[in-house]
Write a protein that holds these residues in place. Structure first.
Motif, PDB file in Angstrom:
ATOM      1  N   PRO A  93       0.809  -1.219   0.000  1.00  0.00           N
ATOM      2  CA  PRO A  93       0.000   0.000   0.000  1.00  0.00           C
ATOM      3  C   PRO A  93       0.845   1.273   0.000  1.00  0.00           C
ATOM      4  O   PRO A  93       0.477   2.284  -0.616  1.00  0.00           O
ATOM      5  CB  PRO A  93      -0.828  -0.118   1.285  1.00  0.00           C
ATOM      6  CG  PRO A  93      -0.889  -1.584   1.564  1.00  0.00           C
ATOM      7  CD  PRO A  93       0.437  -2.119   1.111  1.00  0.00           C
ATOM      8  N   THR A  94       1.992   1.224   0.672  1.00  0.00           N
ATOM      9  CA  THR A  94       2.873   2.395   0.704  1.00  0.00           C
ATOM     10  C   THR A  94       3.420   2.712  -0.675  1.00  0.00           C
ATOM     11  O   THR A  94       3.414   3.873  -1.115  1.00  0.00           O
ATOM     12  CB  THR A  94       4.037   2.149   1.672  1.00  0.00           C
ATOM     13  OG1 THR A  94       3.514   1.938   2.971  1.00  0.00           O
ATOM     14  CG2 THR A  94       4.985   3.317   1.689  1.00  0.00           C
ATOM     15  N   LEU A  95       3.897   1.699  -1.380  1.00  0.00           N
ATOM     16  CA  LEU A  95       4.455   1.938  -2.712  1.00  0.00           C
ATOM     17  C   LEU A  95       3.378   2.446  -3.666  1.00  0.00           C
ATOM     18  O   LEU A  95       3.633   3.339  -4.480  1.00  0.00           O
ATOM     19  CB  LEU A  95       5.097   0.662  -3.248  1.00  0.00           C
ATOM     20  CG  LEU A  95       6.302   0.132  -2.469  1.00  0.00           C
ATOM     21  CD1 LEU A  95       6.884  -1.101  -3.162  1.00  0.00           C
ATOM     22  CD2 LEU A  95       7.370   1.190  -2.296  1.00  0.00           C
ATOM     23  N   LYS A  96       2.172   1.900  -3.568  1.00  0.00           N
ATOM     24  CA  LYS A  96       1.094   2.374  -4.442  1.00  0.00           C
ATOM     25  C   LYS A  96       0.801   3.848  -4.207  1.00  0.00           C
ATOM     26  O   LYS A  96       0.408   4.569  -5.129  1.00  0.00           O
ATOM     27  CB  LYS A  96      -0.175   1.541  -4.228  1.00  0.00           C
ATOM     28  CG  LYS A  96      -0.109   0.147  -4.802  1.00  0.00           C
ATOM     29  CD  LYS A  96      -1.465  -0.533  -4.817  1.00  0.00           C
ATOM     30  CE  LYS A  96      -1.982  -0.833  -3.442  1.00  0.00           C
ATOM     31  NZ  LYS A  96      -3.229  -1.632  -3.480  1.00  0.00           N
ATOM     32  N   SER A  97       0.983   4.308  -2.965  1.00  0.00           N
ATOM     33  CA  SER A  97       0.674   5.706  -2.659  1.00  0.00           C
ATOM     34  C   SER A  97       1.569   6.678  -3.423  1.00  0.00           C
ATOM     35  O   SER A  97       1.231   7.858  -3.566  1.00  0.00           O
ATOM     36  CB  SER A  97       0.801   5.957  -1.152  1.00  0.00           C
ATOM     37  OG  SER A  97       2.166   5.972  -0.739  1.00  0.00           O
ATOM     38  N   PHE A  98       2.710   6.207  -3.933  1.00  0.00           N
ATOM     39  CA  PHE A  98       3.591   7.081  -4.707  1.00  0.00           C
ATOM     40  C   PHE A  98       2.912   7.563  -5.994  1.00  0.00           C
ATOM     41  O   PHE A  98       3.254   8.614  -6.518  1.00  0.00           O
ATOM     42  CB  PHE A  98       4.905   6.371  -5.030  1.00  0.00           C
ATOM     43  CG  PHE A  98       5.929   6.468  -3.944  1.00  0.00           C
ATOM     44  CD1 PHE A  98       7.032   7.288  -4.070  1.00  0.00           C
ATOM     45  CD2 PHE A  98       5.788   5.742  -2.771  1.00  0.00           C
ATOM     46  CE1 PHE A  98       7.972   7.396  -3.062  1.00  0.00           C
ATOM     47  CE2 PHE A  98       6.705   5.835  -1.749  1.00  0.00           C
ATOM     48  CZ  PHE A  98       7.809   6.665  -1.895  1.00  0.00           C
ATOM     49  N   PHE A  99       1.959   6.785  -6.490  1.00  0.00           N
ATOM     50  CA  PHE A  99       1.284   7.189  -7.717  1.00  0.00           C
ATOM     51  C   PHE A  99       0.402   8.417  -7.488  1.00  0.00           C
ATOM     52  O   PHE A  99       0.040   9.110  -8.443  1.00  0.00           O
ATOM     53  CB  PHE A  99       0.456   6.033  -8.274  1.00  0.00           C
ATOM     54  CG  PHE A  99       1.283   4.854  -8.708  1.00  0.00           C
ATOM     55  CD1 PHE A  99       2.467   5.036  -9.409  1.00  0.00           C
ATOM     56  CD2 PHE A  99       0.891   3.560  -8.420  1.00  0.00           C
ATOM     57  CE1 PHE A  99       3.244   3.948  -9.814  1.00  0.00           C
ATOM     58  CE2 PHE A  99       1.649   2.470  -8.815  1.00  0.00           C
ATOM     59  CZ  PHE A  99       2.833   2.660  -9.518  1.00  0.00           C
ATOM     60  N   GLN A 100       0.052   8.697  -6.235  1.00  0.00           N
ATOM     61  CA  GLN A 100      -0.705   9.904  -5.941  1.00  0.00           C
ATOM     62  C   GLN A 100       0.127  11.156  -6.189  1.00  0.00           C
ATOM     63  O   GLN A 100      -0.417  12.250  -6.304  1.00  0.00           O
ATOM     64  CB  GLN A 100      -1.180   9.888  -4.481  1.00  0.00           C
ATOM     65  CG  GLN A 100      -2.101   8.750  -4.126  1.00  0.00           C
ATOM     66  CD  GLN A 100      -2.431   8.724  -2.637  1.00  0.00           C
ATOM     67  OE1 GLN A 100      -2.267   9.719  -1.933  1.00  0.00           O
ATOM     68  NE2 GLN A 100      -2.892   7.583  -2.153  1.00  0.00           N
ATOM     69  N   ARG A 101       1.447  10.980  -6.249  1.00  0.00           N
ATOM     70  CA  ARG A 101       2.359  12.117  -6.383  1.00  0.00           C
ATOM     71  C   ARG A 101       2.745  12.395  -7.829  1.00  0.00           C
ATOM     72  O   ARG A 101       3.564  13.272  -8.091  1.00  0.00           O
ATOM     73  CB  ARG A 101       3.615  11.861  -5.545  1.00  0.00           C
ATOM     74  CG  ARG A 101       3.323  11.683  -4.059  1.00  0.00           C
ATOM     75  CD  ARG A 101       4.532  11.098  -3.336  1.00  0.00           C
ATOM     76  NE  ARG A 101       4.270  10.897  -1.916  1.00  0.00           N
ATOM     77  CZ  ARG A 101       4.755  11.672  -0.934  1.00  0.00           C
ATOM     78  NH1 ARG A 101       5.535  12.693  -1.242  1.00  0.00           N
ATOM     79  NH2 ARG A 101       4.472  11.419   0.324  1.00  0.00           N
TER      80      ARG A 101
END
Length: 504
Positions: A39-47
């Motif tokens: 989930p943490t790595l996926k959150s990078f796509f928000q950036r």
């Protein structure tokens, strides 16, 4: 399917969702636990710009199985593509179970006597790494940041550099990185090192691992340590097994620079606290405490792996009951040991040893109304595990070697300001962040015995104050802080924020 290329490509062996079939249709569900690295790595796509992210992973494929190689996922992270590599069971066995787990893993964790070379098929390891690199290159803009994760994809950067010479390539190690004399046991050491030196940025959890890598590059490739910086005191208390006073941050080799970074992955402390405070979680906690009565509870949590020190922890508990008979019937050890990988003899042997140790302790010390060890061999739901953490008086975390160890941080976050003691191995990466834990050397029985006694006998006020300081450290370097730091490092090698791209 859109042919739009991605500005950020994450390359990781696991898929970023759980795949299931419902009514004859394949569906993609979010991971059961909202906490953790995926989930943490996926959150990078928000950036990044919406839809500008891509993920490359493998998919276990049966012979002749047809599936979409590239799918689009729309979720809270803004939408991204996932490129799925079909690996045959034979490829998975060779690349992952044999080469990665039997040859590379023991060396990384400084267990060279467990290094197994005979069954390694390095050509298959190369071929699988090339597949990952080709899939990433197909998704990436020419100047994209391509972020590769972990040791089983060590060769991907070299292939990417040939396929995408203008790409900015970053790598993150989730494991320890050993000293050069241990790493050099690997027959493929030069090929691995050359691939990592094709990166623009190589990241590690803590400064010691970055230092080990830099010294390896200096010895094998003639790299110059072009810049070093003092280690932040928050991550470098002197006198610990993994302490470092300064850290190399830039290597110069072959006419180009390679940046080095250390940033320990955090946990989602705010999420954990919110889960612990839910009414359903409070009910579980009350049930646990009522079941214990006046007894105290020690938690030991980890995957089934010889590096995790679970046998050492359980034997330490057994010696505690021998040494302090007044505690018989008054303290309980709850162990979760979840099998790390199927069909691997070394893990099967470890699991059998754990089960045998639990059985021996229970056979020696059980009473009609008390069983000293409760062993869970299946994973506990995230919310339930956090409730056990919150209720536990002590968390016993004694890996013999660990890249980081999030269990320790999750325990601290789950205590939510209540007293508790963390007994922590000095050889877990997170030990440099948590000097207020009761640090121990799990290789020494006497030292582990001393740590358990100290944790059990610690005055409540001291336990509360130590936990307060550890909670501050865990909250101050949480998963959002880690993501901010890493994205800042990406900015240095050329990944622009969405508004910067729009203005360009």
């Amino acid at each position: 399917m859109s042919t739009k290329k991605s500005s950020l490509v994450i390359v990781y062996h696991r898929q970023p969702y759980e795949e299931a079939v419902e009514d004859g249709r394949t569906v993609f569900r979010p991971n059961r636990s909202p906490n953790g690295i995926v989930p943490t790595l996926k959150s990078f796509f928000q950036r990044t710009e919406p839809g500008a992210g891509a993920w490359v992973a493998w998919k276990h494929a049966r012979p002749g199985e047809a599936f979409e190689r590239v799918v689009h996922i729309d979720d809270v992270n803004g939408g991204y593509t996932v490129s799925r590599l079909p690996l045959t069971p034979e490829e998975v066995e060779s690349f992952y179970h044999v080469t990665s787990k039997e040859a590379l893993w023991p060396v990384l964790h400084s267990f060279p006597w467990l290094f197994s070379y005979d069954n390694v098929d390095w050509d298959t390891f190369r071929a699988v790494n090339r597949k990952f690199a080709e899939a990433a290159a197909a998704q990436a803009e020419d100047d994209a940041v391509i972020w590769v994760h972990d040791y089983n994809l060590w060769l991907v950067p070299a292939y990417l550099r040939a396929l995408k010479p203008k790409a900015r390539i970053a790598f993150f190690h989730h494991t320890p990185f050993p000293a050069a004399d241990v790493f050099n046991i690997l027959p493929w050491r030069q090929e691995i090192l050359d691939s990592l030196l094709a990166c623009d940025l190589v990241g590690f959890h803590i400064p010691r691992y970055a230092r080990n890598f830099a010294e390896l590059a200096r010895a094998l490739a003639g790299a110059e340590i072009a810049e070093s910086v003092p280690v932040d005191p928050a991550f470098g208390a002197m006198g610990q097994a993994l302490s470092e006073p300064d850290m190399p941050v830039r290597l110069r080799v072959g006419g180009r620079d390679v940046a080095l970074d250390s940033a320990p992955v955090g946990t989602d402390a705010a999420l954990i606290r919110s889960v612990v405070e839910k009414p359903a979680s409070r009910a579980i906690q009350r049930e646990i405490r009522e079941g214990l009565g006046e007894r105290r509870m020690i938690m030991a949590v980890g995957r089934t792996d010889y590096t995790k020190g679970m046998i050492e922890a359980m034997e330490g508990f057994e010696r505690l009951l021998e040494r302090r008979p007044e505690l018989v019937g008054q303290v309980k050890l709850v162990v979760t040991s979840v099998r790390a990988a199927a069909s691997m003899k070394v893990y099967d042997d470890t699991q059998r040893d754990i089960e045998a140790t639990a059985g021996r302790i229970n056979g020696r010390f059980s009473k009609l109304d008390w069983t000293p060890v409760v062993l869970f061999s299946n994973s506990i739901p995230f919310e339930t595990l956090l409730s056990y953490y919150h209720a536990a008086d002590i968390c016993l975390t004694t890996p013999l070697r660990d890249g980081l160890n999030l269990v320790a941080k999750e325990y601290v976050a789950a205590k939510a300001g209540t007293p508790g003691a963390l007994v922590l191995s000095e050889f877990a990466g997170c030990a440099v962040e948590l000097p207020d834990a009761v640090l121990t050397n799990p290789y020494s029985r006497r030292n582990l015995d001393r740590a358990l006694d100290e944790a059990l006998d610690m005055p409540r006020a001291e336990a509360a104050e130590r936990m307060r300081r550890m909670e501050k450290a865990v909250q101050g370097c949480d998963i959002a802080c880690w993501a901010d730091h890493v994205f800042g490092e990406f900015g240095k090698i050329g990944l622009a924020a969405p508004e910067s791209r729009a203005a360009a």
